[in-house]
Design an enzyme around this catalytic site. Sequence first.
Site, PDB file in Angstrom:
ATOM      1  N   VAL A 163       0.832  -1.199   0.000  1.00  0.00           N
ATOM      2  CA  VAL A 163       0.000   0.000   0.000  1.00  0.00           C
ATOM      3  C   VAL A 163       0.872   1.257   0.000  1.00  0.00           C
ATOM      4  O   VAL A 163       0.372   2.360   0.081  1.00  0.00           O
ATOM      5  CB  VAL A 163      -0.946   0.008   1.226  1.00  0.00           C
ATOM      6  N   PRO A 206       2.653   4.538  -1.053  1.00  0.00           N
ATOM      7  CA  PRO A 206       3.148   5.291   0.106  1.00  0.00           C
ATOM      8  C   PRO A 206       2.050   5.820   1.027  1.00  0.00           C
ATOM      9  O   PRO A 206       2.267   6.811   1.729  1.00  0.00           O
ATOM     10  CB  PRO A 206       3.858   6.459  -0.575  1.00  0.00           C
ATOM     11  N   ASP A 207       0.863   5.215   1.027  1.00  0.00           N
ATOM     12  CA  ASP A 207      -0.265   5.781   1.771  1.00  0.00           C
ATOM     13  C   ASP A 207       0.039   6.037   3.242  1.00  0.00           C
ATOM     14  O   ASP A 207      -0.229   7.126   3.764  1.00  0.00           O
ATOM     15  CB  ASP A 207      -1.475   4.847   1.670  1.00  0.00           C
ATOM     16  N   HIS A 208       0.578   5.023   3.925  1.00  0.00           N
ATOM     17  CA  HIS A 208       0.812   5.180   5.361  1.00  0.00           C
ATOM     18  C   HIS A 208       1.842   6.259   5.646  1.00  0.00           C
ATOM     19  O   HIS A 208       1.673   7.093   6.551  1.00  0.00           O
ATOM     20  CB  HIS A 208       1.273   3.849   5.972  1.00  0.00           C
TER      21      HIS A 208
END
Length: 809
Positions: A560, A562-564
């Site tokens: 996921v 670079p969402d975090h």
Amino acid sequence: MMALPLQGVRVLELTDGFGDTAGRFLADLGAAVVRVELPGGSASRTAQPLRDGVSIPFALRNANKRGIVLDLDADDDRERLRLLAQRSDILLESFPPGFLATRGVGTADLCRVHPALVAVSITGFGQNGPYRDWAAAEQVLYALSGVLSRSGEPGEAPLLPPNGLIDESVGVHTAWSALLAYYDRLHTGHGQLVDISAFEVIVHGFDPGFGVQGSAAAGRSEDFPRGRPDAANFYPVYRCGDGQVRICLLAKRQWQAMYEWLGRPEEFADPKYDTIPARFAASERLNPLIEQLFSTYTRDDLVAEGAARGIPIGGLNTVAEVLTTEHFDASGTFVDAEIAPGLSARVPSGYAKINGERAGLRSRAPQLGEHNDQVLRSAGADTRDPISAPQREPGARPFEGLRVLDMGVVVFGAELGRQFADNGADVIKIENSQFPDGLRQSKRGAALAASVAWGHRNRRSLGINLRSPEGIRIFKLLVEEADIVLANFKPGTLASMGLSYDELAAINPRIIVSESSAFGSVGPWNKRLGYGPLVRAACGVSALWRYSDASAGLCDGSTVYPDHIAGQVTATTILATLIHRLQSGRGAAIEVAQADTAIVQLGNQLVAEHLAPGSISAPGNSDPYSAPSGVYPCAGDDEWCVVTVRDDADWVALCGVLRRPDLVDDPRFATDELRIAHRAEADEVLAQWLLLHTPTEATDTLQAAGIPTGAMIRLPDLLTNPHLTARGAYIELEHELLPAPLPTAKQVAHFGALPDWPLQQAPLAGAQTREICEEVLGLSTVEIDTLVHDGVLQPPADDPALSPVSSTV
């Protein structure tokens, strides 16, 4: 030059490796950062890649800082360090545990000299636990954190993601933790010790196996206990006329548009193909049809046609292409600047924009000892006026009293809002039942999606229709008493609703409005759909996340990123602005593009490519700057271990472990350069030994010799990992709609004075609608009932105003 939010904040940095990126981020935001090096300079001054004798990582990670040299084995310089600490707000240090303490200048010693100091230690594994003294490298942390086990193609060796992402991610979380403790100090008068383990940051914050994952949760390795998940067709890549493109067919409407574009082929007319699993199962028949269609288009034509049809399509850019992309020119993502005396390059500027201006690179990294006279001449008592803040007793959560209106959605939105909810803010999630958050739609037959339980905890939920004038009026009433507004819609969405920063600041000048999107509000890509796989493809991450440049497939399908991390970048920027607001009384408009996060974190490769075109390619599992290094099979079924021999000392230690002293002076292996030139032979020496040992045996043995080594860990094994267990990394999160508790992070950084996160269960959509309207807005029962009947407020279905009896009154 704009007033940066951390101007006036003083940071003393004693880092070499983990932590220097934190100092750079704080410096970008305006802090005065003084980097202290030992005589001879930091090892990171020679970190690869080098161009014209200049370390690109050192140049990027130490820009905007001043630099001095102190000999901590000399009494006079230790006293100078104490004087510098007395006038600093934050100390960052990354020496091995005990190094500073044995010299009388450990973090606890300096906090005794200056009790208001926030002292942050950043090491590979933290200040305690069985791995405390292990050697850490990015590759090792990819293996131990569970990231490696999900990366690669089925039937192949697991694949290391691109280098640089871990160092930068640890830096972002360190900057956040340092500011969180400093914000607490402003309200309590007390500093504290903060212990950061890079291992735990990556486990919990990079792409957590037990955390918010959204639609990309498919392919988690606990579902594939051996081998890599077959994730390539979740976000497939197709060849076209001038390269490759990636598509994200997630929603039914997107598939239907693709079906129309294909000419409505009869074999895919069945409604079952509206679902991702059915299309995934038919990928061997579907993919050739799409690739044939795409073969006559260019990348740009496909992106444009996809946008017209409502199909998310993005071009796959190489690192070289990213540097010349028109959008990144227009958005200010890159800047041409001097990075060392006489050496200029095209470099990523910085993560965030504040009030429309980039908080980024302003000055090159310092030469060794460049600012000794300037800094040491001013060392002494702190004569600044203190920042005034409401006072409270130590031990409270730092954001108590703050109110956040959270319109964020999916993974990024959940992670950003959670940072404030976990730390005490009243976070009100704004939800519309007609347009539910994507996380709420990924239940897979369960009563509640696990990602909602993880990501929406500690919040309240307000159901409201912001597509109605009355809903907008209610929202603006909430803004009057709020501190922060969060949104990650397509650029221009808030303005189209009458909720731009200027309009909200006219209501409440103290409001901080954070807007995030895939590619930012400026440039030709500003309206592109913001799916992480398309961001990775556009920014060069996907091109490097494969076995070689010749590999047709990409191996980033189950992450996921670079969402975090982008959520953490945004939270840190907001927190810096909250600190500035204590002095200015005014809020700000903040913007973070996920693409900018990825490009900053890939900066080493981008700058190296700019200075030496054609020099950067997908390295696969071989570190181009050291040998032997890579991912090696071990004894057992699909068991792997990562080893990195950094230098001659590591090689000598390895020869000792292998009981091959004859190899120390072997002319093929006598230096780093020779080992790289004879990589195959060096790898074979190590590989043969590893085949006789389990990953755990190999890791324990090689780490005892000081060689960075890490067993490839699968996600379920994180829950019983002895180091994470010793440091209390996990706790159980319960929810009445879940059949069993979920493992979740207890805390990431270990704070001396901040409490662990609470675990209030995530609300159902609209669950606190009536409560919020009564308590916050002071609306009467009759007013609320009317707004519910009119569809403006959207409480749960069991609300009294929605009952048949109520509707007939």
